[in-house]
Structures are given as structure tokens and as C-alpha cells.
Design a protein around this motif. Structure first.
Motif, PDB file in Angstrom:
ATOM      1  N   SER A  10       1.025  -1.163  -0.088  1.00 42.26           N
ATOM      2  CA  SER A  10      -0.180   0.056   0.092  1.00 42.26           C
ATOM      3  C   SER A  10       0.767   1.152   0.057  1.00 42.26           C
ATOM      4  O   SER A  10       2.032   1.285   0.279  1.00 42.26           O
TER       5      SER A  10
ATOM      6  N   ARG B  98       2.190  -9.211   4.086  1.00 42.22           N
ATOM      7  CA  ARG B  98       1.939  -7.658   3.963  1.00 42.22           C
ATOM      8  C   ARG B  98       3.381  -7.170   3.670  1.00 42.22           C
ATOM      9  O   ARG B  98       4.290  -7.470   4.692  1.00 42.22           O
TER      10      ARG B  98
ATOM     11  N   ASP C 228      -4.392  -3.362   5.759  1.00 42.59           N
ATOM     12  CA  ASP C 228      -4.344  -4.139   6.961  1.00 42.59           C
ATOM     13  C   ASP C 228      -5.744  -4.967   7.170  1.00 42.59           C
ATOM     14  O   ASP C 228      -5.763  -5.980   7.451  1.00 42.59           O
TER      15      ASP C 228
ATOM     16  N   THR D 178      -2.968   2.477   4.304  1.00 42.09           N
ATOM     17  CA  THR D 178      -2.357   1.298   5.160  1.00 42.09           C
ATOM     18  C   THR D 178      -3.513   0.483   5.968  1.00 42.09           C
ATOM     19  O   THR D 178      -3.430  -0.545   6.108  1.00 42.09           O
ATOM     20  N   ALA D 179      -4.377   1.456   6.499  1.00 40.17           N
ATOM     21  CA  ALA D 179      -5.467   0.693   7.261  1.00 40.17           C
ATOM     22  C   ALA D 179      -6.415   0.053   6.433  1.00 40.17           C
ATOM     23  O   ALA D 179      -7.012  -1.060   6.906  1.00 40.17           O
TER      24      ALA D 179
ATOM     25  N   HIS E 260       5.194  -0.561   3.298  1.00 41.25           N
ATOM     26  CA  HIS E 260       4.179   0.660   2.709  1.00 41.25           C
ATOM     27  C   HIS E 260       5.233   1.478   1.629  1.00 41.25           C
ATOM     28  O   HIS E 260       6.523   1.378   1.937  1.00 41.25           O
TER      29      HIS E 260
ATOM     30  N   ALA F 169      -5.929  -7.766   4.331  1.00 40.06           N
ATOM     31  CA  ALA F 169      -4.909  -8.400   4.277  1.00 40.06           C
ATOM     32  C   ALA F 169      -5.178  -9.935   4.571  1.00 40.06           C
ATOM     33  O   ALA F 169      -4.904 -10.807   4.082  1.00 40.06           O
TER      34      ALA F 169
END
Length: 190
Positions: free
Chosen positions: A48, A67, A59, A55-56, A70, A62
Motif C-alpha cells: 500500500s 504484507r 491491513d 495502510t489501514a 508501505h 490482508a
């Protein structure tokens, strides 16, 4: 063949130009996030932008997917002096109109142009696929970022690409073959 599943981050509910401002996403619609996560390839790593709305969202979808770190090169366009302003709040309307009607090398004061954004995102995509060749990738990013890649896949002008709608929490799937990038689906809402 490589595939990239571009996911636009969750909504911020801002009514202005949001580029590098770090506004959070509204991720309260768990059913929609679950449908999105179920739709995406299970083994694909998730990357991301480094902005919190991306990012949120990454997450949240995912699950047990790998992951990746970033990537700031996946940030939205930098709107400079226009950041967090509505279109009618920009003093130089001639400049603003030219920016949107003839996207290319013209950028907002202190911001970046469409061509600069496109080059930055292209570098990120090349870097990702050099590290993960022949892989599926899930990339959570922003409206402008996704449009740059859609423009490349469809062979359109930037202005033509602006006609596409990219909803929050939608998927735009682009496939890379030996003949280049191709759009498999655009603005799909699982």
C-alpha cells in the motif's frame, strides 16, 4: 502473466482535494471489507501507499496474506497549495482549469504534475514486479495512482482516463503479458 489488483482505499468523506494529507479512512463497513478480501487472490502479497487511509485499508483486507512494506511512491498526487481545497477555493481558476483539462506537465503550485505522478507510480510498479516477477499483487492506493496505471493499460490520454470512476473499496485488475498491460476489470465492486 502478472496481475495487479488495484484497490482504492476506504472513503475519507473529505469534499476537497486530498493528496498527501494523512486523513483516515472510514472502514466501518465490515461486510464490504469482507467481500473485498474474499474476492482478492488468497496468496497475493499486499502493498500500500504509506498514507494511513491506504495502510489501514490494506491491513483490513490482508487477512493472512503477506504484507509488504508501505511504499511512498504509491501516494496520491501531491496537490501542493491546492491541498484540502475545493475547486472553487482555488484563486487561479485559469491554472486550475488548465491542470484538469490538459493534464501533463502542468502542476499545482508546489505540487506535482500528472506526468510526474505517472512516472513515480511507474517506478514503484516496476520495482514491485522486479521483486515479485510473475506474481499477483494487491496494491491499495489512491484514485490518481490507479488512473495512471489504467491510462497505460488502455492506451488513453490522461484527459480520457479522467472519465473513469474509481470508487472507494473498488478493484481495478490489470494484467501484464508479453504484449504489455491490459485491463481485465475496472472499478469492480465485490
Amino acid at each position: 502473466m502478472s496481475r495487479i489488483f488495484w484497490v482504492r482505499h476506504g472513503p475519507t468523506h473529505a469534499k476537497s482535494m486530498v493528496g498527501w494529507s494523512d486523513l483516515p479512512a472510514d472502514l466501518s463497513d465490515r461486510d464490504r471489507l469482507d467481500r473485498l478480501a474474499d474476492f482478492l487472490p488468497r496468496e497475493a502479497p499486499v502493498i500500500s501507499s504509506d498514507l494511513i487511509r491506504a495502510t489501514a485499508t490494506a491491513d483490513a483486507i490482508a487477512r493472512d496474506r503477506p504484507r509488504l512494506p508501505h511504499d511512498p511512491d504509491l501516494r496520491e498526487m501531491h496537490f501542493g497549495a491546492w491541498e484540502l481545497k475545493r475547486h472553487n477555493e482555488i484563486e487561479d481558476q485559469v491554472h486550475a482549469r488548465a491542470f484538469w483539462e490538459t493534464p501533463g506537465d502542468l502542476g499545482p503550485p508546489g505540487g506535482e504534475s500528472w506526468n510526474t505522478l505517472s512516472a513515480r507510480v511507474d517506478r514503484a510498479v516496476n520495482r514491485i514486479f522486479n521483486q515479485y516477477p510473475e506474481s499477483d499483487i494487491i496494491a491499495v492506493a489512491h484514485f490518481g495512482v490507479i488512473l495512471t496505471q489504467l491510462q497505460k493499460a488502455l492506451g488513453l490520454t490522461a484527459y480520457e482516463t479522467f472519465s473513469f470512476k474509481i470508487d472507494n473499496l473498488s478493484v481495478t485488475e490489470l494484467n501484464r503479458t508479453n504484449t504489455g498491460w491490459h485491463a481485465e476489470r475496472v472499478n469492480h465492486l465485490p
